[in-house]
Design an enzyme around this catalytic site. Sequence first.
Site, PDB file in Angstrom:
ATOM      1  N   GLU A 245       0.890  -1.163   0.000  1.00  0.00           N
ATOM      2  CA  GLU A 245       0.000   0.000   0.000  1.00  0.00           C
ATOM      3  C   GLU A 245       0.924   1.208   0.000  1.00  0.00           C
ATOM      4  O   GLU A 245       1.484   1.569   1.029  1.00  0.00           O
ATOM      5  CB  GLU A 245      -0.886   0.012   1.250  1.00  0.00           C
ATOM      6  CG  GLU A 245      -1.818  -1.177   1.394  1.00  0.00           C
ATOM      7  CD  GLU A 245      -2.959  -1.168   0.381  1.00  0.00           C
ATOM      8  OE1 GLU A 245      -3.123  -0.155  -0.333  1.00  0.00           O
ATOM      9  OE2 GLU A 245      -3.660  -2.178   0.297  1.00  0.00           O
ATOM     10  N   CYS A 279      -2.380   9.478   2.552  1.00  0.00           N
ATOM     11  CA  CYS A 279      -2.031   8.815   1.293  1.00  0.00           C
ATOM     12  C   CYS A 279      -3.127   9.019   0.261  1.00  0.00           C
ATOM     13  O   CYS A 279      -2.854   9.176  -0.922  1.00  0.00           O
ATOM     14  CB  CYS A 279      -1.780   7.334   1.529  1.00  0.00           C
ATOM     15  SG  CYS A 279      -3.135   6.494   2.358  1.00  0.00           S
TER      16      CYS A 279
HETATM   17  P1  NDP Z   1       8.120   5.248   4.604  1.00  0.00           P
HETATM   18  O1  NDP Z   1       8.119   4.507   3.323  1.00  0.00           O
HETATM   19  O2  NDP Z   1       9.249   6.182   4.864  1.00  0.00           O
HETATM   20  O3  NDP Z   1       8.084   4.234   5.847  1.00  0.00           O
HETATM   21  C1  NDP Z   1       7.090   3.256   5.990  1.00  0.00           C
HETATM   22  C2  NDP Z   1       7.569   2.177   6.938  1.00  0.00           C
HETATM   23  O4  NDP Z   1       8.631   1.445   6.320  1.00  0.00           O
HETATM   24  C3  NDP Z   1       8.145   2.722   8.241  1.00  0.00           C
HETATM   25  O5  NDP Z   1       7.788   1.872   9.299  1.00  0.00           O
HETATM   26  C4  NDP Z   1       9.619   2.691   7.967  1.00  0.00           C
HETATM   27  O6  NDP Z   1      10.384   2.645   9.125  1.00  0.00           O
HETATM   28  C5  NDP Z   1       9.733   1.388   7.214  1.00  0.00           C
HETATM   29  N1  NDP Z   1      10.973   1.245   6.443  1.00  0.00           N
HETATM   30  C6  NDP Z   1      11.850   2.203   6.062  1.00  0.00           C
HETATM   31  N2  NDP Z   1      12.855   1.646   5.331  1.00  0.00           N
HETATM   32  C7  NDP Z   1      12.605   0.325   5.265  1.00  0.00           C
HETATM   33  C8  NDP Z   1      13.253  -0.771   4.641  1.00  0.00           C
HETATM   34  N3  NDP Z   1      14.366  -0.627   3.930  1.00  0.00           N
HETATM   35  N4  NDP Z   1      12.719  -2.011   4.761  1.00  0.00           N
HETATM   36  C9  NDP Z   1      11.565  -2.194   5.468  1.00  0.00           C
HETATM   37  N5  NDP Z   1      10.902  -1.190   6.078  1.00  0.00           N
HETATM   38  C10 NDP Z   1      11.408   0.059   5.977  1.00  0.00           C
HETATM   39  O7  NDP Z   1       6.705   5.994   4.672  1.00  0.00           O
HETATM   40  P2  NDP Z   1       6.205   7.006   5.767  1.00  0.00           P
HETATM   41  O8  NDP Z   1       6.224   6.375   7.106  1.00  0.00           O
HETATM   42  O9  NDP Z   1       6.914   8.298   5.570  1.00  0.00           O
HETATM   43  O10 NDP Z   1       4.662   7.174   5.366  1.00  0.00           O
HETATM   44  C11 NDP Z   1       4.219   8.057   4.402  1.00  0.00           C
HETATM   45  C12 NDP Z   1       4.006   7.354   3.089  1.00  0.00           C
HETATM   46  O11 NDP Z   1       3.084   6.294   3.274  1.00  0.00           O
HETATM   47  C13 NDP Z   1       3.382   8.247   2.043  1.00  0.00           C
HETATM   48  O12 NDP Z   1       4.008   8.026   0.797  1.00  0.00           O
HETATM   49  C14 NDP Z   1       1.936   7.782   1.998  1.00  0.00           C
HETATM   50  O13 NDP Z   1       1.296   8.019   0.768  1.00  0.00           O
HETATM   51  C15 NDP Z   1       2.094   6.327   2.265  1.00  0.00           C
HETATM   52  N6  NDP Z   1       0.863   5.766   2.775  1.00  0.00           N
HETATM   53  C16 NDP Z   1       0.178   4.894   1.994  1.00  0.00           C
HETATM   54  C17 NDP Z   1      -1.044   4.408   2.423  1.00  0.00           C
HETATM   55  C18 NDP Z   1      -1.818   3.445   1.596  1.00  0.00           C
HETATM   56  O14 NDP Z   1      -2.707   2.812   2.137  1.00  0.00           O
HETATM   57  N7  NDP Z   1      -1.542   3.284   0.318  1.00  0.00           N
HETATM   58  C19 NDP Z   1      -1.628   4.816   3.706  1.00  0.00           C
HETATM   59  C20 NDP Z   1      -0.798   5.705   4.467  1.00  0.00           C
HETATM   60  C21 NDP Z   1       0.406   6.151   3.995  1.00  0.00           C
HETATM   61  P3  NDP Z   1      10.940   4.048   9.725  1.00  0.00           P
HETATM   62  O15 NDP Z   1       9.761   4.925   9.958  1.00  0.00           O
HETATM   63  O16 NDP Z   1      11.590   3.608  10.962  1.00  0.00           O
HETATM   64  O17 NDP Z   1      11.880   4.591   8.670  1.00  0.00           O
END
Ligand code: NDP
Length: 500
Positions: A245, A279
């Site tokens: 997602e 999102c």
């Molecule tokens: P990120 O992609 O930065 O992070 C998402 C999660 O992935 C966090 O828990 C992060 O950890 C983790 N993560 C980071 N690097 C890695 C890796 N290499 N391997 C595995 N996990 C990893 O997104 P955001 O938290 O900034 O959220 C915002 C984004 O999410 C926006 O683009 C938004 O559109 C999207 N989103 C999509 C939704 C949907 O349903 N389609 C709903 C809500 C949001 P850490 O935070 O510790 O870096």
Amino acid sequence: MTAVHLPGTPVIEGGHLISTNPATGDEAGRLPVATADDVARAVEQARAAGQWWAGLGFDARRDRLLRWRRLLAQRMEELAELVHVEGGKPVADALVEIVSAVEHVDWAARNARRVLGPRKVRSRLILAEFSAHLEYQPHGVVGVIGPWNYPVFTPIGSAAYALAAGNTVVLKPSEYTPVAGQWLVDTFAEVVPERPVFTAVHGLGDTGAALCRAGVDKLAFTGSTATAKKVMATCAESLTPVLLEAGGKDAMIVDADADLDAAAEACVWGAMTNAGQTCIGIERVYAVEPVFDAFVDKVVERAGRLTVGADGADVGPITMPSQLDVIRRHIDDALARGGRAALGGPDAVRPPYAHPTVLVDVPEDAAAVREETFGPTVTINRVRDADEALTRANALPYGLGGSVFGRRRAVAIARRLRSGMASVNSTLTFAGMSTLPFGGVGESGFGRIHGEDGLREFARAKAVTRRRARSPLPSTTFERTPADVDRLVKAVKLLYGRKP
Ligand code: NDP
């Protein structure tokens, strides 16, 4: 005494992840950082617990999930306050988020048996001597990686459905909202104290990567498109199936026969709720020429009334300090390319806040039209007609949700939006509709949470056939005779060789 850090920036100190309030920098809580070994251990424990959880069956799991739903509903103010303190989200927005999450827990719990339970399916004439059975069995352990912007709704959107399907879940919340994530697993443990069925591991991105490599049977990721690609690459190492997602750049289309007041109200909320950090937030609007000016006026009037601040305001702080630079860049770029700020503009970004900004007539190649802004900003561009609006709306690699305002053609336009979801004469409502699947296309990811598809996403189809009589036309045996095969060929020609 509470420590004060740079607002919003998580800090690791003494093996703990310290979560901070983006408006004040005050500590919101601290949690131990999980090493790769800790993550592997959590998955191992979840696997052992899975035998018990799956063995409980649908009804006993439903009862436990409904108890958790009750607890979430009863303590929603407490959770909303925590989400507010940790992420900066206005309490009212947090409550709306939690309401939606509660609804999903309820639906997943009540419908898992109907959607996934064993059932007989019809045999076909060609194999009429066999009966057919279908059921959906849990994958085992599901890893859930969540973002910070909806720290309750997004993990629950995967976890509740995975749990109802009989999986155990290990959650890795965002480093910006670990406290909310821990609250979810702690309250679940209050109603399911027997085994570690739903647990959390904390840390930065590398903890998420460790979860992808820890032997989970499925990984459900919600976050940015860039990280989704990394997650998919990591999971490919072990052929772990993924649900992604990812990000979006959702469009609203305003047709000539739209109720402009309703459209403007929904546009402002869809674009600016949670300070635009959604999102499925409305980031771009295409309004047809005859209603363009009136629509912009109504949006500007409403957005101009929003209050900005830490407590009790409509628009809270931007959770990730680095996002403020993105918002500023998008505004500056839109104006430099000839767009106009009908509200807000170059000085809209005043850390830790971004003030409501409405940009009009922005060229389609501007960052504010093409990239996720994740701030309380919206572009409104004029189009000739709904066809041109659709061409522009569908021009991006993203395809998450969308919205259409209009009467006569609105549903037809919504169906032609290249997106996984659409709301007609409202915004974002598909997210709270637990009977509908949620997910995107293209760079917004694939797979579905919510609804029947969301339950099936967390289970694998198990197909069983059972012989109930001797075969009249044996073919799948070396005991068959040439005459048997001849009869079979004749039967198939009779059945399927005719004109349809
Ligand atoms: P990120 O992609 O930065 O992070 C998402 C999660 O992935 C966090 O828990 C992060 O950890 C983790 N993560 C980071 N690097 C890695 C890796 N290499 N391997 C595995 N996990 C990893 O997104 P955001 O938290 O900034 O959220 C915002 C984004 O999410 C926006 O683009 C938004 O559109 C999207 N989103 C999509 C939704 C949907 O349903 N389609 C709903 C809500 C949001 P850490 O935070 O510790 O870096």
